[in-house]
Structures are given as structure tokens and as C-alpha cells.
Write a protein that holds these residues in place. Structure first.
Motif, PDB file in Angstrom:
ATOM      1  N   ALA A   1      50.456  96.575  35.679  1.00  8.16           N
ATOM      2  CA  ALA A   1      51.144  95.239  35.666  1.00  8.16           C
ATOM      3  C   ALA A   1      51.872  94.772  36.889  1.00  8.16           C
ATOM      4  N   LEU A   2      52.168  95.696  38.030  1.00  7.83           N
ATOM      5  CA  LEU A   2      52.676  95.459  39.255  1.00  7.83           C
ATOM      6  C   LEU A   2      51.712  95.409  40.228  1.00  7.83           C
ATOM      7  N   LEU A   3      51.651  94.376  40.998  1.00  8.63           N
ATOM      8  CA  LEU A   3      50.830  94.290  41.999  1.00  8.63           C
ATOM      9  C   LEU A   3      51.319  93.943  43.384  1.00  8.63           C
ATOM     10  N   PRO A   4      50.871  94.449  44.498  1.00  6.35           N
ATOM     11  CA  PRO A   4      51.529  94.361  45.783  1.00  6.35           C
ATOM     12  C   PRO A   4      51.912  93.090  46.062  1.00  6.35           C
ATOM     13  N   GLY A   5      52.929  92.631  46.550  1.00  5.79           N
ATOM     14  CA  GLY A   5      53.469  91.378  46.800  1.00  5.79           C
ATOM     15  C   GLY A   5      54.191  90.571  45.631  1.00  5.79           C
ATOM     16  N   TYR A   6      54.255  91.320  44.431  1.00  6.22           N
ATOM     17  CA  TYR A   6      54.907  90.457  43.443  1.00  6.22           C
ATOM     18  C   TYR A   6      56.436  90.613  43.753  1.00  6.22           C
ATOM     19  N   PHE A   7      57.126  89.470  43.473  1.00 16.68           N
ATOM     20  CA  PHE A   7      58.738  89.496  43.414  1.00 16.68           C
ATOM     21  C   PHE A   7      59.102  89.794  42.031  1.00 16.68           C
ATOM     22  N   VAL A   8      59.966  90.938  42.106  1.00 16.47           N
ATOM     23  CA  VAL A   8      60.726  91.506  40.671  1.00 16.47           C
ATOM     24  C   VAL A   8      62.197  91.748  40.770  1.00 16.47           C
ATOM     25  N   ARG A   9      62.705  91.745  39.471  1.00 15.96           N
ATOM     26  CA  ARG A   9      63.760  91.879  39.207  1.00 15.96           C
ATOM     27  C   ARG A   9      64.227  93.459  39.265  1.00 15.96           C
ATOM     28  N   VAL A  10      65.231  93.862  39.878  1.00 17.62           N
ATOM     29  CA  VAL A  10      65.463  95.322  39.916  1.00 17.62           C
ATOM     30  C   VAL A  10      67.070  95.591  39.313  1.00 17.62           C
ATOM     31  N   ARG A  11      67.134  96.701  38.632  1.00 15.59           N
ATOM     32  CA  ARG A  11      68.320  97.166  38.293  1.00 15.59           C
ATOM     33  C   ARG A  11      68.445  98.584  38.376  1.00 15.59           C
ATOM     34  N   VAL A  12      69.651  99.126  38.781  1.00 15.60           N
ATOM     35  CA  VAL A  12      69.733 100.689  38.897  1.00 15.60           C
ATOM     36  C   VAL A  12      70.952 101.000  38.389  1.00 15.60           C
ATOM     37  N   PRO A  13      71.184 101.907  37.288  1.00 14.37           N
ATOM     38  CA  PRO A  13      72.333 102.246  36.767  1.00 14.37           C
ATOM     39  C   PRO A  13      73.470 102.820  37.629  1.00 14.37           C
ATOM     40  N   ARG A  14      74.604 102.588  37.672  1.00 13.48           N
ATOM     41  CA  ARG A  14      75.714 103.085  38.397  1.00 13.48           C
ATOM     42  C   ARG A  14      76.688 103.931  37.528  1.00 13.48           C
TER      43      ARG A  14
END
Length: 411
Positions: free
Chosen positions: A307-320
Motif C-alpha cells: 500500500a505504501l510506495l516510495p515517494g508517497y507523502f504520508v501523515r505520521v503520528r507517534v505516541p508520546r
């Protein structure tokens, strides 16, 4: 006309007096009962006074803040990147004799993709093998001569010069044998280069050469490119302020660098809802980029369905971390002015007050309120465009819908 009826201009001060004359007196006697009733009604109306009756207080919906545990997230935008991207080149000269894949195929490690003309390199290998056989025979003969001269020298039959010559001849034969072994290894290596294989699991791009084309003449020739996207990287940047905050949290929670790599990372494409792709932290740069004031961070994802291909812009979240007693209100009820953000609340007397607040992250359609309200406050939910501080209202209590369980708190 008023003189005929004996009335003064003021209707509220009628005297009922009639002028002299029989006709007038007779008419007045007939009209007196009706006139008395009219005057009575007029006097009654003139005795009332108008009084302002205020409208009832407006009905306004109030609700207590939602109190629940909220996971706080670091939010960012990142890019997907292949773990491995390699250009396949012809390392030996020859004609293309075979192309054993279709453009865009997913291949496994060791799969043969191109075959370069092998006959010249096979002959070179056989020639090196023959040379090794000859060198081994010569080594065997010179070794026997050397051993014989050693025995004769021990009996003082052969001179030392003869022994030295036999020793040198034997050493040269051993060296020649080793050279032939190296020549065989080189010939085998060149022959292996004619079979261009996939160095890792990946997808092969469209071929850059055709059958029968001469490749490797003078310089390496590009044949194709292979890209590995299972798993796949996602890189993103963290601001300097967030880096300092995260490092403080790590020290407070005693998180080691090894444990940091186990922290989950969630990713969503621009066309997706939420963050369906799960991975873990993989790498963090050792220094801040001075040009941008950010730290490069990378996560790794299995990506089984590509589903993820090189070059895709993605939204990222990391729990803090988690806030177990967070208070949330609908984002739409938060107002702002020159003094900052505020909400309207109703006090115990049902009078509207403006309460200054400090906002936290957003959770779905709700906002975390860091300071300014308590769990017992009644926040105005409706009539936000009409209510004003100091206004009396009739409260209508309602509830705020809690956010979805997977709705994380982000900026």
C-alpha cells in the motif's frame, strides 16, 4: 359637533351638560344612557398604565466537559522510501542472450534476470584450469628434485649451490601453481557475472537493454533497477522543540535508545481515514539539521500489501504518552479574541460567563482544555452567536459525545 352634545374637546373630561331649548333637551335625554356607557368605558381605559414585561430567558444547551484518557501524539508529514534500490549493470562485456523476467515482476533473491554471452568466459575458465593442472605437475617434479638434492647435500655428495638451485625451482613452481589457482577464481567470477541475479527480494523495473545488445563495452551498462518495498521506510522530520521535549520525556520515563526503537509509528495516506499502517521507529539522526532546525527520524513498516510506495507523502503520528484526566470540549464552542481563547460557561445562577482557557491537542472533533475549566463546569453548547457575558439563561443540560477510541491527540 361637540357643542351639540355638550362635550369638551377632552374625551376623558365629558360633563354631559346640555344647552337650553326643547329640541336639544329632548335629544339629550334620549342619548344619555348610551353616552354614559361610552364615557364610562373611556374613563376606565384612561386609568390603565403600560408596564414592560421582560421576555423569558433563552433556553441554552449546556454540557459538562468530557473526561477521559487521551493518548498524546507527535504529528508530522513524511515520505515513504525504499529500503533498497539497486541499479543492475553489466560487469562483463558480451551480448545479451537471455532476459528472464517481465517488466515490473516481483522477484526473489537469486532469481536470474539477464544472461550475458557465457562462452568466452567458460573457455577462459577451462584454460585456467588446464594451466593449473600443468602447474601442479611441474610442482610435483620440482618438489622431487628438491627433496633429492636435500638428501645428497646431507651426504655431502651435492654442492650447496645445486641445492639452492633446486630450492628456487621448487618455490617458483609453487608460486606458479598459486597463480593458476587465482586465474581460475577470476575466470569463475567473470563467468558468474554473465548471470545477472536479483540481489534481494523486490520489484524489477522496465529493462533498459534488448536481446542481442552488446553490453559492458568500455563501461558498465545499466540493465534495469530493482526496488525493495517490503518492508519500507517512512522518513519524517521532528522540530527542535519537539526533540527536546521527547528527550525530557525519555529521561523522565527512563527509556533507553534500544527501547526507543520499539515505539510504534502509525501512518496514513492522504486519501485514507486515520492511520491504518503500523510500524516501529527504526532510526534517528545523531544531530539536528542546522538549515531546517529539525531531526530526521525514520520508521519501518512491513507493507505486506504494498500500500505504501516510495515517494508517497504520508501523515505520521507517534505516541508520546497518555493523559488520564484530560478534559475535552467541542472544538466549535471555542472562541477567540485579542486576549486569547475562551469558552462560555454558566455559573450557579445560570448567568453566562466568559472563561479564558489554554488549549491542548485536538482529538477528533473535540479539543483538550489544559487550563481554565473544571470537570464541574457547564459549558455553553448552543446559541454561541447570541449569548453574552452577564446574560441570564434557562439551562438545558445535554452531553458531549466522546471521541472514537482510536482518535489520537495531535496538534
Amino acid at each position: 359637533m361637540s357643542d351639540n352634545y355638550g362635550l369638551r374637546p377632552s374625551a376623558c373630561r365629558a360633563t354631559g351638560q346640555a344647552k337650553s331649548g326643547g329640541l336639544v333637551s329632548s335629544y339629550t335625554s334620549f342619548a344619555y344612557p348610551v353616552f354614559a356607557i361610552v364615557v364610562s368605558l373611556g374613563l376606565s381605559a384612561c386609568g390603565e398604565r403600560n408596564a414592560f414585561v421582560p421576555p423569558p430567558p433563552p433556553k441554552i444547551e449546556l454540557a459538562a466537559p468530557v473526561k477521559q484518557t487521551v493518548t498524546r501524539y507527535l504529528m508530522a508529514t513524511g515520505n515513504a522510501a525504499a529500503i533498497n534500490t539497486t541499479t543492475l549493470v553489466a560487469r562483463v562485456q558480451g551480448f545479451i542472450q537471455g532476459i528472464d523476467y517481465n517488466d515490473g515482476d516481483a522477484v526473489k533473491t537469486g532469481k536470474t534476470l539477464f544472461v550475458i554471452e557465457q562462452k568466452p568466459y567458460q573457455l577462459s575458465l577451462e584454460q585456467a584450469q588446464a594451466g593449473l593442472a600443468s602447474a601442479e605437475a611441474n610442482t610435483k617434479k620440482t618438489k622431487a628434485d628438491y627433496e633429492r638434492q636435500v638428501d645428497l647435500a646431507a651426504k655431502n655428495i651435492a654442492s650447496q649451490a645445486t641445492l639452492d638451485a633446486a630450492t628456487a625451482t621448487y618455490d617458483a613452481a609453487v608460486a606458479a601453481q598459486k597463480q593458476q589457482q587465482v586465474d581460475i577464481e577470476q575466470a569463475q567470477l567473470n563467468l558468474s557475472y554473465t548471470d545477472v541475479q536479483a540481489p534481494f527480494d523486490g520489484i524489477v523495473t522496465a529493462r533498459q537493454v534488448s536481446m542481442g545488445q552488446l553490453v559492458g563495452a568500455g563501461s558498465p551498462t545499466t540493465l534495469a533497477t530493482i526496488v525493495q518495498i517490503e518492508p519500507i521506510y517512512v522518513t519524517f522530520a521532528v522540530s527542535e522543540a519537539d526533540v527536546q521535549s521527547i528527550r525530557s520525556d525519555m529521561r523522565a520515563r527512563a527509556i533507553t535508545p534500544e527501547e526507543l526503537k520499539k515505539i510504534p509509528v502509525e501512518v496514513g495516506l492522504q486519501s485514507e481515514t486515520g492511520f491504518p499502517h503500523k510500524g516501529t521507529l527504526d532510526y534517528a539522526a545523531p544531530s539536528i539539521t542546522s538549515a531546517t532546525g529539525t531531526l530526521l527520524v525514520r520508521g519501518i513498516f512491513e507493507n505486506p500489501n504494498r500500500a505504501l510506495l516510495p515517494g508517497y507523502f504520508v501523515r505520521v503520528r507517534v505516541p508520546r504518552g497518555k493523559d488520564v484526566n484530560a478534559l475535552l470540549v467541542p472544538d466549535r464552542v471555542v472562541g477567540s479574541d485579542q486576549a486569547g481563547r475562551y469558552v462560555y460557561v454558566a455559573n450557579k445562577d445560570n448567568v453566562i460567563e466568559q472563561r479564558k482557557i489554554e488549549l491542548g491537542p485536538q482529538v477528533g472533533d473535540l479539543r483538550v482544555v489544559e487550563k481554565g475549566i473544571s470537570a464541574d463546569d457547564r459549558v455553553v453548547i448552543s446559541g454561541l452567536m447570541t449569548v453574552v457575558p452577564g446574560q441570564k439563561i434557562e439551562p438545558v443540560m445535554t452531553t458531549i459525545s466522546a471521541p472514537a477510541p482510536d482518535a489520537g491527540a495531535g496538534p
